[in-house]
Design a protein around this motif. Structure first.
Motif, short mmCIF file in Angstrom:
data_model
loop_
_atom_site.label_atom_id
_atom_site.label_comp_id
_atom_site.label_asym_id
_atom_site.label_seq_id
_atom_site.Cartn_x
_atom_site.Cartn_y
_atom_site.Cartn_z
N GLU A 108 0.83 -1.21 0.00
CA GLU A 108 0.00 0.00 0.00
C GLU A 108 0.86 1.26 0.00
N ILE A 166 2.11 1.79 -3.49
CA ILE A 166 1.05 2.34 -4.35
C ILE A 166 0.94 3.84 -4.16
N ARG A 167 1.07 4.29 -2.92
CA ARG A 167 1.01 5.74 -2.68
C ARG A 167 2.25 6.45 -3.20
N ASP A 201 1.97 6.78 -6.98
CA ASP A 201 0.71 7.43 -7.39
C ASP A 201 -0.22 6.48 -8.14
N ASP A 254 -2.56 4.92 -6.60
CA ASP A 254 -3.86 5.02 -5.94
C ASP A 254 -4.78 6.00 -6.64
N THR A 294 -7.32 4.10 -8.85
CA THR A 294 -8.34 3.26 -8.19
C THR A 294 -9.54 4.11 -7.83
N ASP A 331 -11.15 -2.09 -6.85
CA ASP A 331 -10.01 -1.76 -7.69
C ASP A 331 -8.72 -1.73 -6.88
N LYS A 332 -8.80 -1.20 -5.69
CA LYS A 332 -7.60 -1.15 -4.84
C LYS A 332 -7.15 -2.55 -4.44
N GLU A 333 -8.09 -3.40 -4.07
CA GLU A 333 -7.73 -4.77 -3.70
C GLU A 333 -7.13 -5.52 -4.88
N ILE A 337 -3.60 -4.29 -5.38
CA ILE A 337 -2.69 -4.84 -4.35
C ILE A 337 -2.33 -6.29 -4.67
#
Length: 509
Positions: free
Chosen positions: A90, A93-94, A97, A99, A102, A107-109, A112
Motif C-alpha cells: 500500500e 502504491i502511494r 501514485d 492510488d 483506483t 479496484d484497490k484490492e 494490491i
C-alpha cells in the motif's frame, strides 16, 4: 490383449480418417485464435535492483558487554520476508501514485493483489546480496516500483530497531518513575518508624541482652556496697550508743531549724512540682526526688533528736569524731541506695525493651528488606534504560550496517515476457489435441461400423461376408484430390506454426 489394442487403434484411425476434415478445421480455428491471442498479449518488462548488505561492523566487538547488540542479520532477514507485505505494498502504491487510478475498494484490492504477485525478492543471508524484481507492461512504472521497494527496504532495515528501543526506553522510564515513588514511600516509612522507636533502635540501644547483664551486675554491686555501708553505719551507731551518756530527763525531740537542709528540701520540692507537670508519679526522676526529700526530712529529724540528747552534756572528742564518721556513712549509704534504685529502674526498663526489641527489629528488618529490593530494582532499571538507549543508538548508527546498491533500478528496454515461443507451441499442441478430440467425439456421436467384428459383436448376428467398395476412375480421382487437399491443409497448418515461431523469435531479438 495386443489384438484388442490393435483393433481399438484401427477403429480410432478409421474414425479419424472419416472425420479428418472436421479435425483439420478445428485445429486451424483453435490455432489461429490462440496465436492471435498470444500475439496480442502485451510485453512485460522486468525492473530489478541488487543490494549488498554488509552486517560486519567493527562496533560489535568494541561494544560487546556494554549493551545488548542488535542482531542485524536477523533484522535484515525479517525485512526481506516482510517486504512484500500488505502495508508495504500500500505504501508503494502511494509512492508511485497508483492510488489515483483506483476508484473503488475492489479496484484497490485488485491492484494490491497484482503488485503482490508481480513483486519478488530473492537472495540469502549467506552472500548478503538481495535482488528486488518487479514485472509490468510499463517499464517506467516498473522502475518506480522497484525504487520505492528499495527505499522501504533501506528505511526498514535501519529504523526498525530504533523504534523498538524507543518503546523499551519509554516502558522502562515508567517503571523507574513507579519505583521512585516506592523508594520515597519506603524512606518515609523508615523515618517514621525510627522516630516512633528511637529508644529501641539498634544503633542506640545496642545488644539488650548484654546491656541487661551489665546493668544487673552493676545493680548487684551497688546493692553489695549499700549493704556494706549500712553495716558500717550500724556499727558506728552502736559504738556511739555505748559511749554516750543517758539523755537529760525532760528533754523531748524537736525539729529545730536547719537552714541547709530546709533549703535543699525546698529546692527538691520545687523541682518535684515541675517534674509532675511533665511526667507521672511512676517516672524514675519523680520517684528519686520523693525518696531524697524523705531522706532529708528523716535526717533533719535525726539531727534534731541528737541535739536534744546532747543538750547540756559534754561529749568526748572521740564521740564527736564518731558522729562525723556516722554522718559520712549515712551520706554514702543514701547515695548508694539512690544508685540501687536507679539501677533497678534501668534493669526493669531493659527487660521491657528486650521483650519489645525483637518485634521492632523484625519490623525494621522487613522495612529495610523491602527498601533494599526496591532500590536494587531501581538501580537495575536505570542500568537497563541506559543500555536500551545505547542499543537504540547502535541500531540507528550507520556503521552497524552498510547497504550498497550494486545495480540500481532502471527502465528495461527488452521485454522479459510473455514467452511467446512457448505459448505458441502450447497453442499448436492444443490445436492438434482439439482436432483429434473433435474427430473422436464425432465418431462417438455418429458411430459407424468400420469392421465386421464390431458389427458382429454389437448385433450378435453372424456375418456371412462383406462386399468391397468398387471405385470408378472419377471417384478415385476425387478421392486422390481430397487426400492431396487434406495433406496440404495439414502441411499449411504446420507451416503456419513454423511461420508464427519464426516471427516470434525475430521479435524477441
Amino acid at each position: 490383449m495386443m489384438a484388442e489394442l490393435s483393433a481399438l487403434l484401427l477403429t480410432f484411425l478409421k474414425a479419424l480418417g472419416k472425420y479428418r476434415w472436421y479435425a483439420v478445421a478445428v485445429a486451424w480455428v483453435v490455432g489461429l485464435i490462440g496465436w492471435a491471442v498470444v500475439y496480442r498479449m502485451p510485453d512485460e518488462y522486468q525492473s530489478t535492483a541488487r543490494v549488498y548488505v554488509d552486517t560486519q561492523s567493527i562496533l560489535k566487538p568494541l561494544m560487546a558487554g556494554m549493551t545488548t547488540m542488535p542482531n542485524i542479520e536477523e533484522q535484515v532477514m525479517f525485512m526481506r520476508r516482510t517486504l512484500i507485505s500488505r502495508p508495504n505494498v500500500e505504501r508503494v502504491i502511494r509512492m508511485v501514485d497508483l492510488d489515483i487510478k483506483t476508484r473503488s475498494v475492489n479496484d484497490k484490492e485488485r491492484l494490491i493483489d497484482e503488485l503482490t504477485s508481480q513483486i519478488s525478492i530473492s537472495g540469502t543471508g549467506n552472500d548478503d546480496i538481495y535482488t528486488i524484481a518487479y514485472t509490468n507492461p510499463d517499464p517506467r512504472l516498473g522502475k518506480d516500483v522497484v525504487q520505492s521497494l528499495l527505499t522501504i527496504f533501506v528505511e526498514g532495515s535501519v529504523g526498525g530497531k530504533k523504534q523498538d528501543s524507543d518503546k523499551a526506553i519509554s516502558f522502562i522510564a515508567e517503571q523507574i518513575k513507579s519505583y521512585e515513588e516506592k523508594l520515597a514511600a519506603g524512606e518515609n516509612a523508615l523515618k517514621d518508624f525510627k522516630i516512633r522507636h528511637m529508644a529501641l533502635m539498634s544503633g542506640r540501644g545496642g545488644d539488650y541482652a548484654s546491656k541487661l547483664a551489665e546493668t544487673t551486675e552493676l545493680l548487684n554491686q551497688a546493692r553489695l556496697e549499700a549493704a556494706e555501708a549500712e553495716q558500717s553505719r550500724n556499727a558506728i551507731k552502736r559504738q556511739i550508743m555505748g559511749e554516750e551518756p543517758a539523755p537529760v530527763l525532760g528533754a523531748t525531740p524537736s525539729e529545730d531549724a536547719n537552714p541547709e537542709l530546709d533549703g535543699r528540701i525546698q529546692a527538691l520540692e520545687k523541682n518535684l512540682d515541675q517534674l509532675r507537670m511533665q511526667y507521672t508519679d511512676e517516672h524514675p526522676d519523680i520517684a528519686g526526688a520523693k525518696r531524697l526529700i524523705e531522706q532529708l526530712k528523716a535526717r533533719k529529724r535525726e539531727e534534731a533528736s541528737k541535739k536534744v540528747r546532747t543538750a547540756g552534756a559534754n561529749f568526748s572528742p572521740m564521740v564527736q569524731q564518731m558522729n562525723v564518721a556516722l554522718s559520712v556513712e549515712e551520706a554514702r549509704l543514701a547515695a548508694l541506695q539512690t544508685r540501687v534504685r536507679e539501677y533497678s529502674s534501668r534493669v526493669a526498663s531493659l527487660r521491657a525493651m528486650s521483650t519489645a526489641a525483637p518485634e521492632v527489629e523484625a519490623e525494621l528488618a522487613q522495612l529495610n528488606r523491602d527498601y533494599a529490593i526496591n532500590k536494587e530494582n531501581y538501580s537495575k532499571l536505570v542500568e537497563r534504560r541506559e543500555s536500551a538507549r545505547l542499543s537504540g543508538d547502535l541500531s540507528s548508527a550507520s556503521d552497524m550496517m552498510t547497504i550498497r546498491v550494486i545495480d540500481p533500478p532502471s527502465a528495461p528496454v527488452k521485454p522479459v515476457g510473455p514467452n511467446r515461443a512457448r505459448l505458441c507451441s502450447m497453442v499448436f499442441a492444443g490445436a492438434l489435441l482439439a482436432g483429434l478430440g473433435s474427430a473422436l467425439l464425432l465418431s462417438q456421436i455418429r458411430p459407424t461400423f468400420v469392421t465386421q467384428r464390431a458389427l458382429r459383436e454389437t448385433t450378435g448376428v453372424p456375418i456371412l461376408g462383406s462386399i468391397s467398395m468398387a471405385w470408378t476412375d472419377t471417384q478415385r480421382l476425387k478421392r486422390r484430390r481430397r487426400l492431396y487437399a487434406f495433406g496440404l491443409a495439414v502441411t499449411l497448418f504446420f507451416g503456419g506454426y513454423g511461420g508464427v515461431m519464426a516471427s516470434v523469435l525475430w521479435l524477441q531479438r
